[in-house]
Each structure stands twice: as structure tokens, then as C-alpha cells.
Scaffold this active site. Structure first.
Site, PDB file in Angstrom:
ATOM      1  N   ALA A 120       0.839  -1.201   0.000  1.00 49.26           N
ATOM      2  CA  ALA A 120       0.000   0.000   0.000  1.00 49.26           C
ATOM      3  C   ALA A 120       0.872   1.247   0.000  1.00 49.26           C
ATOM      4  O   ALA A 120       2.027   1.213   0.447  1.00 49.26           O
ATOM      5  CB  ALA A 120      -0.928   0.002   1.215  1.00 49.26           C
ATOM      6  N   ASP A 121       0.302   2.335  -0.501  1.00 52.20           N
ATOM      7  CA  ASP A 121       0.980   3.612  -0.472  1.00 52.20           C
ATOM      8  C   ASP A 121      -0.068   4.717  -0.407  1.00 52.20           C
ATOM      9  O   ASP A 121      -1.156   4.581  -0.975  1.00 52.20           O
ATOM     10  CB  ASP A 121       1.857   3.806  -1.711  1.00 52.20           C
ATOM     11  CG  ASP A 121       2.843   4.939  -1.511  1.00 52.20           C
ATOM     12  OD1 ASP A 121       3.852   4.715  -0.812  1.00 52.20           O
ATOM     13  OD2 ASP A 121       2.602   6.056  -2.017  1.00 52.20           O
TER      14      ASP A 121
END
Length: 186
Positions: free
Chosen positions: A68-69
Site C-alpha cells: 500500500a501507499d
């Protein structure tokens, strides 16, 4: 069931994934993040999430890996984590009294398949005084967070309203993650 690996050392993402009540391990990605600065924010976060997931998945062949980012965007500019105290203060001044966007991209990969998606949430700040900004900086909280604030921590008092997924602003759109993970177990 294949093991689930969270490719992030973020305590916030760890805590959110724990809400699903499924076993998982943490193996933080060490990939050097490469991004095309001219890309759209949603493409940036999905690309970075996929880079992180693939980095960990290379060594975890029989696992489902989640990367995730998160980025903050205002006036079309992507704001990452602040470089220093002055940068954090400037970012908070810029967000003061305004609405910005938070994009969180997620990638889920296994040997058989991969999926990426993103969530976009609008966040509106109260007008911040210099005293508000100084007090928040003194907490130390802004320095490891995109946009120089954490909505789950003391930064919550800066936020007037949100439109969208709160958990995406924290760092992981957990309801969407739960639905996407179900597809990997069929």
C-alpha cells in the site's frame, strides 16, 4: 489457506489489517520507490503499492502479499512525507482552511493473480493558527506522514470534515481490502 503478508512496516496499516481477524505476517518492503512525477496521483499510489508487493512477493512464492501507499494532493501537487520541520510547517500552512485529496493505493499479489486499486478521500482542514501548527509540530507526529499529519492521532483536531473512506486516510481502505482478499481465496 495461503499466508498473507503485509509488505509495510506501518503500525497503522498493521493495526487496520488486524481488524479483519485473519492471520498475517509483516515483511516490510525495502524497494527503492520509483515513480513518474507526471503521473496521476491514483496511478502513483497504485504503482508504488505494486512495487512494494512485488518486492516482498519475490521471496514469498506461496503467499498473498499486500502492498500500500498513500499520498496527499493539493492544487494538483503530490505531497509526500516532510523532509524537515520547516517543510512540515509549510505543508500545514498550505492545507490550513482548505480541502485536499488523499489517495491510497493497494496491490494484492499472489503467484496466480494480482490486483490493484485505490481510494480517494477529500479532507478539509480547519483554519490553523501559527500556534496550532507549532503545537502540532511539537508532538513529532507530522514527520513520518504524507501531508505532514496523521488523522488517527493528534492530527485529528486539524480536520474539519472528510468525504470518503476514513481508513484510506489512515493508510489502508480496509473494507475494500477485505472484499478484494476474498477473491484470492476462491
Amino acid at each position: 489457506m495461503k499466508p498473507i503478508i503485509l509488505a509495510s512496516g506501518s503500525p497503522r496499516r498493521n493495526e487496520l489489517l488486524s481488524l479483519l481477524d485473519i492471520p498475517f505476517e509483516v515483511c516490510a518492503s525495502k524497494v527503492e520507490e520509483v515513480v513518474d512525477e507526471t503521473s496521476l496521483p491514483e496511478d502513483i499510489v497504485m504503482s508504488l503499492a505494486l512495487q512494494k508487493a512485488h518486492d516482498v512477493a519475490r521471496n514469498m512464492k506461496d503467499a498473498i502479499v499486500l502492498g500500500a501507499d498513500t499520498v496527499v494532493v493539493i492544487d494538483g501537487q503530490v505531497l509526500g512525507k516532510p523532509e524537515n520541520r520547516q517543510d512540515a510547517a509549510a505543508t500545514l500552512r498550505r492545507l490550513s482552511g482548505r480541502t485536499h485529496e488523499v489517495f491510497t493505493g493497494v496491490a494484492i499479489v499472489s503467484r496466480e493473480k494480482a490486483t490493484t486499486f485505490y481510494e480517494r478521500t477529500e479532507v478539509t482542514f480547519y483554519e490553523l493558527t501559527e500556534e496550532d501548527i507549532t503545537a502540532y509540530l511539537q508532538t513529532g507526529e507530522p514527520f513520518d506522514k504524507a501531508g505532514s499529519y496523521g488523522i488517527k492521532g493528534r492530527g485529528a483536531v486539524l480536520v474539519r470534515k472528510i468525504a470518503g473512506d476514513y481508513y484510506s486516510v489512515v493508510g489502508l481502505p480496509i473494507a475494500r481490502v477485505a472484499r478484494e482478499l476474498q477473491r484470492f481465496f476462491i
